[in-house]
Every structure is written in structure tokens, then in C-alpha cells.
Design a protein around this motif. Structure first.
Motif, PDB file in Angstrom:
ATOM      1  N   ALA A 291       0.889  -1.153  -0.047  1.00 13.81           N
ATOM      2  CA  ALA A 291      -0.153   0.122   0.141  1.00 13.81           C
ATOM      3  C   ALA A 291       0.890   1.117  -0.023  1.00 13.81           C
ATOM      4  O   ALA A 291       0.588   2.077  -0.668  1.00 13.81           O
ATOM      5  CB  ALA A 291      -0.935  -0.189   1.266  1.00 13.81           C
TER       6      ALA A 291
ATOM      7  N   GLY B  62       1.624   2.397  -3.835  1.00 15.93           N
ATOM      8  CA  GLY B  62       0.378   3.193  -3.849  1.00 15.93           C
ATOM      9  C   GLY B  62       0.353   4.569  -3.593  1.00 15.93           C
ATOM     10  O   GLY B  62       0.120   5.777  -4.213  1.00 15.93           O
TER      11      GLY B  62
ATOM     12  N   VAL C  40      -6.573   3.913  -1.847  1.00 18.56           N
ATOM     13  CA  VAL C  40      -5.495   2.784  -2.366  1.00 18.56           C
ATOM     14  C   VAL C  40      -5.750   1.557  -1.742  1.00 18.56           C
ATOM     15  O   VAL C  40      -6.383   1.569  -0.630  1.00 18.56           O
ATOM     16  CB  VAL C  40      -4.038   3.158  -1.812  1.00 18.56           C
ATOM     17  CG1 VAL C  40      -3.058   1.931  -2.047  1.00 18.56           C
ATOM     18  CG2 VAL C  40      -3.656   4.619  -2.331  1.00 18.56           C
TER      19      VAL C  40
ATOM     20  N   GLY D 140      -2.288   1.939 -11.114  1.00 14.56           N
ATOM     21  CA  GLY D 140      -1.709   0.933 -10.217  1.00 14.56           C
ATOM     22  C   GLY D 140      -0.596  -0.134 -10.655  1.00 14.56           C
ATOM     23  O   GLY D 140      -0.075   0.050 -11.916  1.00 14.56           O
TER      24      GLY D 140
ATOM     25  N   VAL E  44      -1.977  -3.237  -6.699  1.00 13.57           N
ATOM     26  CA  VAL E  44      -2.002  -2.042  -6.180  1.00 13.57           C
ATOM     27  C   VAL E  44      -3.004  -1.238  -6.878  1.00 13.57           C
ATOM     28  O   VAL E  44      -2.650  -0.938  -8.027  1.00 13.57           O
ATOM     29  CB  VAL E  44      -0.860  -1.220  -5.834  1.00 13.57           C
ATOM     30  CG1 VAL E  44      -1.086   0.025  -5.125  1.00 13.57           C
ATOM     31  CG2 VAL E  44       0.005  -2.212  -5.030  1.00 13.57           C
TER      32      VAL E  44
ATOM     33  N   VAL F 201      -4.971   2.671  -7.233  1.00 13.13           N
ATOM     34  CA  VAL F 201      -4.912   3.969  -6.792  1.00 13.13           C
ATOM     35  C   VAL F 201      -6.047   4.891  -7.428  1.00 13.13           C
ATOM     36  O   VAL F 201      -5.996   4.729  -8.835  1.00 13.13           O
ATOM     37  CB  VAL F 201      -3.788   4.665  -6.859  1.00 13.13           C
ATOM     38  CG1 VAL F 201      -3.602   6.161  -6.479  1.00 13.13           C
ATOM     39  CG2 VAL F 201      -2.521   3.976  -6.286  1.00 13.13           C
TER      40      VAL F 201
ATOM     41  N   LEU G 209       0.281   8.426  -4.909  1.00 12.43           N
ATOM     42  CA  LEU G 209      -0.890   9.218  -4.424  1.00 12.43           C
ATOM     43  C   LEU G 209      -0.439  10.687  -3.981  1.00 12.43           C
ATOM     44  O   LEU G 209      -1.114  11.759  -4.326  1.00 12.43           O
ATOM     45  CB  LEU G 209      -1.814   8.564  -3.464  1.00 12.43           C
ATOM     46  CG  LEU G 209      -2.893   9.225  -3.266  1.00 12.43           C
ATOM     47  CD1 LEU G 209      -3.942   9.622  -4.428  1.00 12.43           C
ATOM     48  CD2 LEU G 209      -3.770   8.545  -2.175  1.00 12.43           C
TER      49      LEU G 209
END
Length: 318
Positions: free
Chosen positions: A227, A230, A291, A273, A282, A284, A234
Motif C-alpha cells: 500500500a 501506491g 489505495v 496501479g 495495487v 490508486v 498518490l
């Protein structure tokens, strides 16, 4: 710098908790026995975390081709540090085997071409992508020379083709630029600052990092650490105000080079992702500061699970 997830609840972050509660039944109904973890980060907080098959927040899985997206971050770090001048440099500047001696197209291959899977080197992934060409390469002592002997399929930059050669060469370029290996760069510049735990990526006989073959389990990451990959994008390359890679590079990486593909990141109408064989995901969604991560045990016959993201995770956003 250290990093720990803040915890919250789906309701507190404006998500449909009742819909998320249906994931367990759906996994059982679909007989998705290989899924091991599903988590959601919303507004920077860990709001949903579900584990299966006796896994927990400390369980780590081989990330498979999620490695490719992380390798793209390594290129951005090299650019930020001035170790690479620009993305349109010929890779022959770093890899003598591609200086044009074997094929005149080689001197046209740039770092950008490797990032966008458009080197033009011939590739045949085989049935179910079992990669017989990779197996042949791994029987040699100089993988770079082996790849340099493979015929060119097209002019560099003309065609997108998902293949392993390009990331192998990219890892070698990163290692040459950094003066060590791509893993060392990622460990010191990304994993260590973000408290990401991973084993050392394997090295080829000629010294560059790789981690895409069956059984290479040292590249494993937990769902929480996945996570962070991602969440880093972000945050335009920063987490909690601490920069890892420049916003300018992140923007380039998630800009389409070919339909649905950026710099080793997969693109969708809602976001972007990472994808890895056997169900490593993953996802986003920038508009909603969202995420999600899915992890599963990869097997030769395993699959991906986009339906969980499409039917539950993304739909739980109110």
C-alpha cells in the motif's frame, strides 16, 4: 524518517462498510482460495484490512511484476540525483553490449523505451507466459550479452509489447548509474525511509538485480508495504511530507505512453496501479484519496481478481 499507518474505519472515511462486509462471502462463493489479503487506505488511513489462509499484517508475498512499477520509481530517483541525464539517453551509454555493435537498432534504444516496453527486441512469452526465452537466458553466464544477441522485432519506440527484456535491461542501467544494484538504490532511497521490509533481490550472474522468475521469493512485501507503493504515488512522490521521488517524474509515470500504460504502471479511467502475476494488485484512485491492495498465492494456474476491486473496493466509495 519512519512511517506507520494511522488507523480508521470505513464509516469515518465515508465508505460503505456494509458493502465491504460482503467480501468474505464473495470470496467463499467464488472459491478464491488463493487470496490472502485485501486492504484499503482512504485519506491516508488504513480503514479496511482482511486476511485469509492464516495470513496477517506481517505476512509477506512475492510481488511478482509489481517489481516493475517499483523499478520505475528507481529511475525517477536516478533522475532526481543526476545519475541519469534524461530519459532519452541511449542505454548503450550504460550497457556496452547495446552500443550498436550487435545490431544497428541497439544504439536507438533509450531509457524511455525500456520504461514503456517499446525496445523493439523480439519476445515470445510462450503459452501462459511461462517464458521459455527467459529460461534459455538463465542458462548463460552473461545475460546482457545474451539479450544483445536476440534479434530486433521493430524500430525502438514504435510498438508496445509487454516483455521481461526491457525491465532486465532497465535494472542493469539503474545499477550502472547508481554504482551498485537497483535493489541497493531502492533499499536505501525508498524501502528504508518508508520502513518497507523486503529480502534482497536476486542478482544475475553479470550483476544486475532481477525478481520476476518463479521461486524468486526474496522480493516479498506485506500488504501494508504494498500500500505504501501506491500511497507514495498518490502523494506525488512524497509520504508525510518526506520526498522519495519528484512530482514531475510521478506525473510522467502515470501519463499514457500507450493505451492503459505509463512508465511500468497500469492506467485506468479512474486512476492507476501495479499488477503482479497471480493476483498481486495495487489500485490508486486519486480523486477519492484511495489505495487498495490485493495479494494472493501465485500458482501456474492462478488468476487475477479485478472483480473484487471493481465490485466491492471501489464501489464502497460514497
Amino acid at each position: 524518517m519512519s512511517f506507520e499507518w494511522q488507523l480508521s474505519t470505513p464509516e469515518a472515511e465515508g465508505m460503505d462498510a456494509k458493502l465491504l462486509e460482503q467480501i468474505d462471502d464473495y470470496v467463499k462463493q467464488k472459491r478464491y482460495r488463493l487470496i490472502n489479503s485485501v486492504i484499503i487506505v482512504k485519506n491516508g488511513k488504513l480503514v479496511y484490512e482482511r486476511y485469509f489462509n492464516k495470513c496477517n499484517e506481517n505476512t509477506r508475498h512475492s510481488i511478482k511484476s509489481v517489481w516493475k512499477s517499483i523499478l520505475a520509481i528507481a529511475v525517477g530517483i536516478c533522475l532526481d540525483k543526476g545519475l541519469i541525464n534524461n530519459l532519452d539517453e541511449p542505454i548503450g551509454n550504460y550497457l556496452p553490449a547495446f552500443a550498436g555493435h550487435n545490431h544497428h537498432y541497439h544504439k536507438l534504444i533509450t531509457i524511455r523505451h525500456l520504461l514503456t516496453m517499446s525496445s523493439g527486441i523480439y519476445w515470445n512469452g510462450g503459452v501462459h507466459y511461462h517464458c521459455p526465452m527467459m529460461q534459455q537466458m538463465m542458462r548463460t553466464n552473461d545475460w546482457l550479452s545474451h539479450i544483445a544477441d536476440i534479434d530486433m522485432h521493430s524500430v525502438p519506440g514504435m510498438n508496445f509489447q509487454y516483455k521481461e527484456w526491457d525491465v532486465m535491461l532497465l535494472s542493469a542501467v539503474i545499477g550502472k548509474a547508481y554504482g551498485s544494484t537497483a535493489y541497493d538504490l531502492i533499499y536505501h532511497e525508498m524501502y528504508k525511509p518508508l520502513d518497507i521490509a523486503s529480502g534482497i533481490w536476486p542478482s544475475s550472474p553479470c550483476g544486475f538485480s532481477y525478481t520476476v522468475m518463479k521461486g524468486e521469493e526474496q522480493s516479498d512485501l506485506s500488504a501494508r508495504d504494498m500500500a505504501k507503493v501506491g500511497f507514495l504515488f498518490l502523494g506525488d512522490g512524497s509520504i508525510n511530507g518526506n520526498p522519495i521521488v519528484s512530482p514531475a517524474f510521478v506525473k510522467q509515470a502515470i501519463t499514457p505512453s500507450y493505451p492503459s500504460y505509463g512508465f511500468l504502471w497500469w492506467l485506468s479511467p479512474a486512476g492507476y496501479g501495479c499488477r503482479g502475476f497471480g493476483g498481486q494488485e495495487v489500485n490508486v484512485i486519486p480523486e477519492h484519496q484511495f489505495v487498495s491492495v490485493i495479494q494472493a498465492t501465485p500458482t501456474p494456474s492462478s488468476k487475477s481478481y479485478p472483480d473484487i476491486h471493481d465490485l466491492f473496493l471501489s464501489q464502497a466509495i460514497k
